[in-house]
Design a protein around this motif. Sequence first.
Motif, mmCIF file in Angstrom:
data_model
loop_
_atom_site.group_PDB
_atom_site.id
_atom_site.type_symbol
_atom_site.label_atom_id
_atom_site.label_comp_id
_atom_site.label_asym_id
_atom_site.label_seq_id
_atom_site.Cartn_x
_atom_site.Cartn_y
_atom_site.Cartn_z
ATOM 1 N N CYS A 96 -24.894 -18.810 -72.271
ATOM 2 C CA CYS A 96 -25.006 -20.161 -71.727
ATOM 3 C C CYS A 96 -24.001 -20.383 -70.606
ATOM 4 O O CYS A 96 -24.327 -20.988 -69.582
ATOM 5 C CB CYS A 96 -24.808 -21.194 -72.839
ATOM 6 S SG CYS A 96 -24.988 -22.895 -72.289
ATOM 7 N N VAL A 97 -22.776 -19.906 -70.791
ATOM 8 C CA VAL A 97 -21.754 -20.017 -69.738
ATOM 9 C C VAL A 97 -22.265 -19.382 -68.447
ATOM 10 O O VAL A 97 -22.221 -19.996 -67.363
ATOM 11 C CB VAL A 97 -20.432 -19.353 -70.179
ATOM 12 C CG1 VAL A 97 -19.470 -19.222 -68.998
ATOM 13 C CG2 VAL A 97 -19.782 -20.146 -71.305
ATOM 14 N N LYS A 98 -22.745 -18.155 -68.538
ATOM 15 C CA LYS A 98 -23.211 -17.440 -67.345
ATOM 16 C C LYS A 98 -24.390 -18.162 -66.695
ATOM 17 O O LYS A 98 -24.438 -18.339 -65.473
ATOM 18 C CB LYS A 98 -23.605 -16.015 -67.711
ATOM 19 C CG LYS A 98 -22.430 -15.134 -68.102
ATOM 20 C CD LYS A 98 -22.893 -13.715 -68.432
ATOM 21 C CE LYS A 98 -21.709 -12.823 -68.779
ATOM 22 N NZ LYS A 98 -22.131 -11.432 -69.088
ATOM 23 N N ARG A 99 -25.349 -18.591 -67.526
ATOM 24 C CA ARG A 99 -26.541 -19.243 -66.979
ATOM 25 C C ARG A 99 -26.214 -20.569 -66.309
ATOM 26 O O ARG A 99 -26.630 -20.840 -65.171
ATOM 27 C CB ARG A 99 -27.573 -19.478 -68.094
ATOM 28 C CG ARG A 99 -28.808 -20.242 -67.617
ATOM 29 C CD ARG A 99 -29.745 -20.575 -68.758
ATOM 30 N NE ARG A 99 -29.095 -21.310 -69.836
ATOM 31 C CZ ARG A 99 -28.787 -22.610 -69.773
ATOM 32 N NH1 ARG A 99 -29.070 -23.308 -68.677
ATOM 33 N NH2 ARG A 99 -28.208 -23.208 -70.804
ATOM 34 N N GLU A 100 -25.457 -21.424 -67.001
ATOM 35 C CA GLU A 100 -25.169 -22.749 -66.469
ATOM 36 C C GLU A 100 -24.403 -22.675 -65.145
ATOM 37 O O GLU A 100 -24.711 -23.396 -64.197
ATOM 38 C CB GLU A 100 -24.368 -23.568 -67.486
ATOM 39 C CG GLU A 100 -25.205 -24.176 -68.588
ATOM 40 C CD GLU A 100 -26.074 -25.335 -68.103
ATOM 41 O OE1 GLU A 100 -25.806 -25.880 -67.012
ATOM 42 O OE2 GLU A 100 -27.030 -25.687 -68.814
ATOM 43 N N GLU B 133 -29.152 -23.586 -74.845
ATOM 44 C CA GLU B 133 -30.591 -23.558 -75.051
ATOM 45 C C GLU B 133 -30.939 -22.718 -76.286
ATOM 46 O O GLU B 133 -30.148 -21.871 -76.720
ATOM 47 C CB GLU B 133 -31.288 -22.989 -73.816
ATOM 48 C CG GLU B 133 -31.166 -23.905 -72.596
ATOM 49 C CD GLU B 133 -32.017 -23.430 -71.432
ATOM 50 O OE1 GLU B 133 -32.554 -22.304 -71.499
ATOM 51 O OE2 GLU B 133 -32.140 -24.181 -70.443
ATOM 52 N N PRO B 134 -32.127 -22.945 -76.873
ATOM 53 C CA PRO B 134 -32.546 -22.152 -78.040
ATOM 54 C C PRO B 134 -32.529 -20.656 -77.738
ATOM 55 O O PRO B 134 -32.913 -20.223 -76.645
ATOM 56 C CB PRO B 134 -33.977 -22.636 -78.294
ATOM 57 C CG PRO B 134 -34.012 -24.017 -77.735
ATOM 58 C CD PRO B 134 -33.114 -23.985 -76.537
ATOM 59 N N SER C 132 -25.336 -31.607 -80.654
ATOM 60 C CA SER C 132 -25.839 -30.854 -79.505
ATOM 61 C C SER C 132 -24.720 -30.013 -78.904
ATOM 62 O O SER C 132 -23.814 -30.559 -78.268
ATOM 63 C CB SER C 132 -26.394 -31.817 -78.452
ATOM 64 O OG SER C 132 -27.402 -32.633 -79.002
ATOM 65 N N PRO C 133 -24.727 -28.686 -79.119
ATOM 66 C CA PRO C 133 -23.658 -27.841 -78.565
ATOM 67 C C PRO C 133 -23.769 -27.717 -77.051
ATOM 68 O O PRO C 133 -24.862 -27.543 -76.504
ATOM 69 C CB PRO C 133 -23.880 -26.490 -79.257
ATOM 70 C CG PRO C 133 -25.330 -26.490 -79.618
ATOM 71 C CD PRO C 133 -25.702 -27.906 -79.900
#
Length: 274
Positions: A186-190, A178-179, A143-144
């Motif tokens: 992902c960095v920006k979203r999280e 996420e897919p 799981s990345p």
Amino acid sequence: TSSIKAYFYIFSNNSIFVRQTSKALVSIPCFEKTMIEQLKLKEICFFGTYKNIPCYCAKITPGNLSEPLPDILSDKYKFINLRSLFGKIDPIFWSIAGYARQIFDWNINFQFCGKCGNPTTRKTDEHARQCEKCNLTFYPRISPAIITAVIKNKQILLARGINFPDKKMFSVLAGFVEPGETLEECVKREIFEEVGIIVKNIQYFGSQSWPFPDSLMIGFIAEYEKGKISIDTQEIVEAHWFEADNLPAIPGKQAIAGKLIEWFSLQMGIIVRK
């Protein structure tokens, strides 16, 4: 034959079976077959060799710490939490233990096909399980997850997560990819979802296998662009900007989180403890 020895990575819940070699150090047991029979291990799985010595992962029956050990083991062997193994054992064996744990968990969790529900069997030529009926093949799950040091001038953004075992510890922000998402997205979203901060100039830092239970942590450094801290209260207890000479309790250097914070401190000319 029974005289052939092998390394056994034996798990019980979140603990691993080790041999105490000194007051502060431990080792992975290297047993003969006769000893394995005494321990009554289950779910034994060969996963490779180290210096031509076979390596197996397994669990001890019935899978809890109340099971009495054979008398021959009682004064030298014990269970310790897998996370606490770091620093008490050769780094190579720490790494192999993480690998063993992931192979062990995968074998336990994928005994049945997620498509048709029939049993799966282990393939002998690779780490794979195959459904006996529909032939769907399952490989060890990885799981990345991203983990990011956000820097604002001479400060680093650290947060205290709801699920942190140490309720006083702060760390850099992390989250699963996420897919359909790139690592940078992902960095920006999280970071935006967890603390309401927008970042820029995302740079790769490094990666680390994190077998708790099956993550690949991918580290980044990012610059603050705009926004005020606004935490997601379902995941974060609190988050603040910290200067290098006034850090709270933070992860040790065995974790990539600790390495990221150490990097920040060194940039600021501060030598970190641990």
